[in-house]
Design a protein around this motif. Sequence first.
Motif, PDB file in Angstrom:
ATOM      1  N   TYR A 329       3.984  -3.177   4.829  1.00  0.00           N
ATOM      2  CA  TYR A 329       2.746  -2.744   5.367  1.00  0.00           C
ATOM      3  C   TYR A 329       1.939  -4.085   5.026  1.00  0.00           C
ATOM      4  CZ  TYR A 329       3.683   2.180   5.098  1.00  0.00           C
ATOM      5  OH  TYR A 329       4.223   3.323   5.601  1.00  0.00           O
ATOM      6  N   GLU A 408       2.811  -1.735  10.704  1.00  0.00           N
ATOM      7  CA  GLU A 408       4.220  -1.874  10.100  1.00  0.00           C
ATOM      8  C   GLU A 408       5.228  -2.165  11.430  1.00  0.00           C
ATOM      9  OE1 GLU A 408       6.437   1.550   8.934  1.00  0.00           O
ATOM     10  OE2 GLU A 408       4.921   2.848   9.726  1.00  0.00           O
ATOM     11  N   SER A 465       7.166  -0.578   3.108  1.00  0.00           N
ATOM     12  CA  SER A 465       6.899   0.510   4.344  1.00  0.00           C
ATOM     13  C   SER A 465       8.523   0.965   4.565  1.00  0.00           C
ATOM     14  CB  SER A 465       6.211  -0.269   5.361  1.00  0.00           C
ATOM     15  OG  SER A 465       7.228  -0.896   6.168  1.00  0.00           O
TER      16      SER A 465
END
Length: 601
Positions: A329, A408, A465
């Motif tokens: 992220y 992302e 992420s």
Amino acid sequence: MKTFLLVASLLFASPLAAETINVADHGIVPGKDVTYEVNRLVESVRGRDEITLVFPKGQYDFHPENAIEAYRAVANHDNGLKRMAFPLFDCQNLTIDGSGSTFMFHGRLIPFTIERCQNTKIMNLTIDWVRSFHAELTVVESDPSGKTFVVETDIEKYPYTIKGGEVLFQRYGQDDPIGSNMVFDPETRSPIYDTKRYSINGAQARVTALGEKRFRFDKGVKNSPPVGSVLVVYGVHPTSRLCHAIQITNSKDLSIENVTIHDAGGMGLIVERTENITLDQLVVTSNDERIVATRADATHFIGCKGKIQIENCLFEHMLDDGVNVHGAYVKVERYLGDREFLCEISHFQQWGLTFAEPGDRVALLSRETILPFVEATVQSVKVLNSHRFVMKLDAVPEELPEGPLSVENLTWYPDLVMRNNIIRENRARGVLVTTKGKVLIEDNYFSSQMHGILIEGDNNKWYESGAVGDVTIRHNVFHNVGFEGGAKYPLLAAPLLTSGQRMGEGQYHRNIRFVDNTIESFNGLIVQAKSVSGLVIENNEVKFSPDYPAGDSFPAIDLNYCDDVSIRGNQVDGFGRKLDVKVSADTTNVIMEANPGFQTE
């Protein structure tokens, strides 16, 4: 006839072009420092195709003085100048075959750096260092009431100095304080049960020399560890993750076969932005003279795609996780207009990461709920420095949501297959997996100090992420998982949220199947899940293990904010009590049936 010869030449051109090189012909022989010769040989074959470098069996020594040096950004490590034994750049169809040799390293030196390579194979070798990146101290006296204890160590293996009540460990040109530390059990070669009870505050600890090999700890001691246990100390950031064993980045179709890693001042294997990698019989374990292996994870994968295949591997005794697969992220600092975003790499150990390139598909998401609200394609990326870049997308909503945003990369998520592996006797978790690809984890053995398998995703700490969408965990054995103590589960599936974050509309993770597993457990824990839609917990057998104290009582299955859950056909053996299933009020559509030995709270 000419046509036949032409076809024959095309069919047999590739095998005839293959070349096997005996490194001894280039002055690379056991018994001396071969770093310079290996660097030269690797450079000479760059750009050539179908090359195999064969090392006749022996011990090959590598020293940093004559190694090629370059500044390297390495994910989840400390960036900086790195000297490299095997700097493999821009190689095609290259094989390094150690023939069962040991590659012994004598300093702050990176064994393998692999970048922009395709069809590269590392096989049949062992990686080790003459001096480890941690120290092991045997407890010979312990005074629990006085909160003091005495340790003894091998000053040749773990040299140190004591001055002004502080102990400093000499590690390749730097003096490391105690820093992170953990107590191990030499019998099980794993962290001692409830080891956090014995952690030392290195900044407060006072050390007194008691002769050539012994010294006493007092102050900063929470609880004195038992006699015979081993205190492992391994330093502080920014110098505690300097020397990983293997780094692979921006590459494709890699394989590592029959390779053993005994030590590393970081991770055994770190892989970044690589498509397709196979690990077969990769072993990360301590050697006969040490309890602990690598300073950090056995293997770690960030921002990869294609397929990660891990089979027949053994990961044990490391000071962090067995396998970690995730994306990143990245913070949106601000919207610049005209579809451009100023972005910042969120975690300091991801600085320098190649986050995206033109053509990649990305998602914008709220940093508050960590849920996406739009997808777009990257048109351009301008890197400003190792921390920040400007990214332009092909489309942006007319109005962006209020509050902080993140992004992302959806293109760079891999499938993962883990089969017939053993992960045990390590600090932390067995497997962390946050990828949108298809995941299959089957026929493995897990015995980790913390969670067996952690499916997390966080936008606040490590910024790892990847909300999952298709995970199958089946036919595995989870043996005494969670002997750190507390609520440590064979499977924990939940996003990590800060106090400033909250659940959005809809669950974060989807479609997780935990079926047909055997759980040999001292605490009766099975699954904890939060924000999961489509969770199947079926046909698992939970057997009582007397190896550790049961500790505090937690629900065997603990569900929060989940939807579409099936709990069927699970069995309990040997506990003498029913195991609790706890379902929160905001969990919906739960089917629970045919689970002898379970009860709903």
